[in-house]
Scaffold this motif. Sequence first.
Motif, mmCIF file in Angstrom:
data_model
loop_
_atom_site.group_PDB
_atom_site.id
_atom_site.type_symbol
_atom_site.label_atom_id
_atom_site.label_comp_id
_atom_site.label_asym_id
_atom_site.label_seq_id
_atom_site.Cartn_x
_atom_site.Cartn_y
_atom_site.Cartn_z
ATOM 1 N N ALA A 1 0.844 -1.262 -0.032
ATOM 2 C CA ALA A 1 0.103 -0.066 0.066
ATOM 3 C C ALA A 1 0.845 1.352 -0.107
ATOM 4 O O ALA A 1 1.820 1.232 0.597
ATOM 5 C CB ALA A 1 -0.959 -0.013 1.263
ATOM 6 N N ALA B 1 -4.008 5.546 4.179
ATOM 7 C CA ALA B 1 -5.548 5.458 3.626
ATOM 8 C C ALA B 1 -5.661 4.150 2.827
ATOM 9 O O ALA B 1 -6.506 3.445 2.977
ATOM 10 C CB ALA B 1 -6.034 6.506 2.928
ATOM 11 N N GLU B 2 -4.723 3.970 1.894
ATOM 12 C CA GLU B 2 -4.763 2.583 1.101
ATOM 13 C C GLU B 2 -4.537 1.479 1.932
ATOM 14 O O GLU B 2 -5.173 0.430 1.555
ATOM 15 C CB GLU B 2 -3.528 2.614 -0.109
ATOM 16 C CG GLU B 2 -4.007 1.539 -1.052
ATOM 17 C CD GLU B 2 -2.768 1.556 -2.288
ATOM 18 O OE1 GLU B 2 -2.539 0.501 -2.924
ATOM 19 O OE2 GLU B 2 -2.084 2.715 -2.371
ATOM 20 N N LEU C 1 -5.341 1.103 5.025
ATOM 21 C CA LEU C 1 -6.461 1.042 5.964
ATOM 22 C C LEU C 1 -7.615 0.166 4.814
ATOM 23 O O LEU C 1 -8.404 -0.760 5.235
ATOM 24 C CB LEU C 1 -7.022 2.214 6.268
ATOM 25 C CG LEU C 1 -8.527 2.203 7.116
ATOM 26 C CD1 LEU C 1 -8.062 1.256 8.556
ATOM 27 C CD2 LEU C 1 -8.601 3.740 7.608
ATOM 28 N N GLU C 2 -7.607 0.813 3.574
ATOM 29 C CA GLU C 2 -8.802 -0.101 2.416
ATOM 30 C C GLU C 2 -8.505 -1.308 2.483
ATOM 31 O O GLU C 2 -9.621 -2.016 2.506
ATOM 32 C CB GLU C 2 -8.916 1.011 1.230
ATOM 33 C CG GLU C 2 -9.394 2.402 1.063
ATOM 34 C CD GLU C 2 -8.804 2.957 -0.109
ATOM 35 O OE1 GLU C 2 -8.593 2.274 -1.146
ATOM 36 O OE2 GLU C 2 -8.959 4.168 -0.017
ATOM 37 N N ILE C 3 -7.214 -1.697 2.284
ATOM 38 C CA ILE C 3 -6.932 -3.133 1.926
ATOM 39 C C ILE C 3 -7.419 -3.765 3.292
ATOM 40 O O ILE C 3 -8.037 -4.871 3.250
ATOM 41 C CB ILE C 3 -5.380 -3.090 1.701
ATOM 42 C CG1 ILE C 3 -5.143 -2.695 0.328
ATOM 43 C CG2 ILE C 3 -4.992 -4.683 1.957
ATOM 44 C CD1 ILE C 3 -3.679 -2.516 0.076
ATOM 45 N N MET D 1 -9.540 -3.207 5.434
ATOM 46 C CA MET D 1 -10.940 -3.381 5.828
ATOM 47 C C MET D 1 -11.709 -4.030 4.655
ATOM 48 O O MET D 1 -13.006 -4.283 4.822
ATOM 49 C CB MET D 1 -11.591 -1.882 5.929
ATOM 50 C CG MET D 1 -10.876 -1.179 6.964
ATOM 51 S SD MET D 1 -11.201 -2.060 8.791
ATOM 52 C CE MET D 1 -12.790 -1.645 8.968
ATOM 53 N N GLY D 2 -11.149 -4.229 3.533
ATOM 54 C CA GLY D 2 -11.556 -5.047 2.605
ATOM 55 C C GLY D 2 -11.613 -6.439 2.580
ATOM 56 O O GLY D 2 -11.106 -6.999 3.495
ATOM 57 N N ARG E 1 -1.616 11.969 3.601
ATOM 58 C CA ARG E 1 -3.066 11.681 3.813
ATOM 59 C C ARG E 1 -3.039 11.117 5.109
ATOM 60 O O ARG E 1 -4.180 11.302 5.954
ATOM 61 C CB ARG E 1 -3.580 10.616 2.745
ATOM 62 C CG ARG E 1 -3.411 11.189 1.176
ATOM 63 C CD ARG E 1 -4.604 10.627 0.467
ATOM 64 N NE ARG E 1 -4.408 9.147 0.234
ATOM 65 C CZ ARG E 1 -5.235 8.422 -0.223
ATOM 66 N NH1 ARG E 1 -6.488 9.026 -0.553
ATOM 67 N NH2 ARG E 1 -4.918 7.021 -0.423
ATOM 68 N N MET F 1 -3.186 5.209 10.736
ATOM 69 C CA MET F 1 -3.969 4.071 10.217
ATOM 70 C C MET F 1 -4.293 3.005 11.200
ATOM 71 O O MET F 1 -5.217 2.511 11.293
ATOM 72 C CB MET F 1 -3.099 3.611 9.074
ATOM 73 C CG MET F 1 -3.459 2.400 8.419
ATOM 74 S SD MET F 1 -2.329 1.348 7.369
ATOM 75 C CE MET F 1 -1.283 0.839 8.446
ATOM 76 N N ARG G 1 -7.402 4.111 13.229
ATOM 77 C CA ARG G 1 -8.495 3.741 12.597
ATOM 78 C C ARG G 1 -8.862 2.267 12.286
ATOM 79 O O ARG G 1 -10.078 1.888 12.262
ATOM 80 C CB ARG G 1 -8.435 4.433 11.285
ATOM 81 C CG ARG G 1 -8.447 5.978 11.576
ATOM 82 C CD ARG G 1 -8.544 6.999 10.147
ATOM 83 N NE ARG G 1 -8.485 8.013 10.320
ATOM 84 C CZ ARG G 1 -8.375 8.947 9.430
ATOM 85 N NH1 ARG G 1 -8.547 8.469 8.082
ATOM 86 N NH2 ARG G 1 -8.236 10.305 9.583
#
Length: 143
Positions: free
Chosen positions: A41, A45-46, A48-50, A52-53, A70, A76, A79
Amino acid sequence: MYDPTLSTTTKKTRILFVDDEEKSCKYFAIIFGRFYEVVIAKDGAEGLEIMMGEEGPAIGVIVTDQIMPRMTGIEMLERLGSHRPNVVRVLSTAYTDSNLISGAVRSGLIDYFVGKPWTINKVADILDQAVNHHLFLQRDKCV
């Protein structure tokens, strides 16, 4: 050169490496991708997206830089919170703010710390510990 004795279980351990430096991501994937499944990542932010995905539950270890655009590494991890309790968290940074690091350890946001610049052997040692820690948590979860 780093060359661990890997069990099949260890090789299947997936590591998320979060860093905004392209070269760091490239070399981490080249060096450690032979021993672990590495996911990259480019910022918090990226990452965290990974996490949570769909791919998130398969990740056992996060190695994150602290200073990134960011979102910082610790932001991260904050969150992410308790969404992935069996993920072992490693902070890597050149900025050794001891209050920040000790606070993150005390609050359970990070399990390991590695200062930059780091050597391959230093990161390899931390990854070995983190992967074994993750495998222990997985085994403990099953008992």
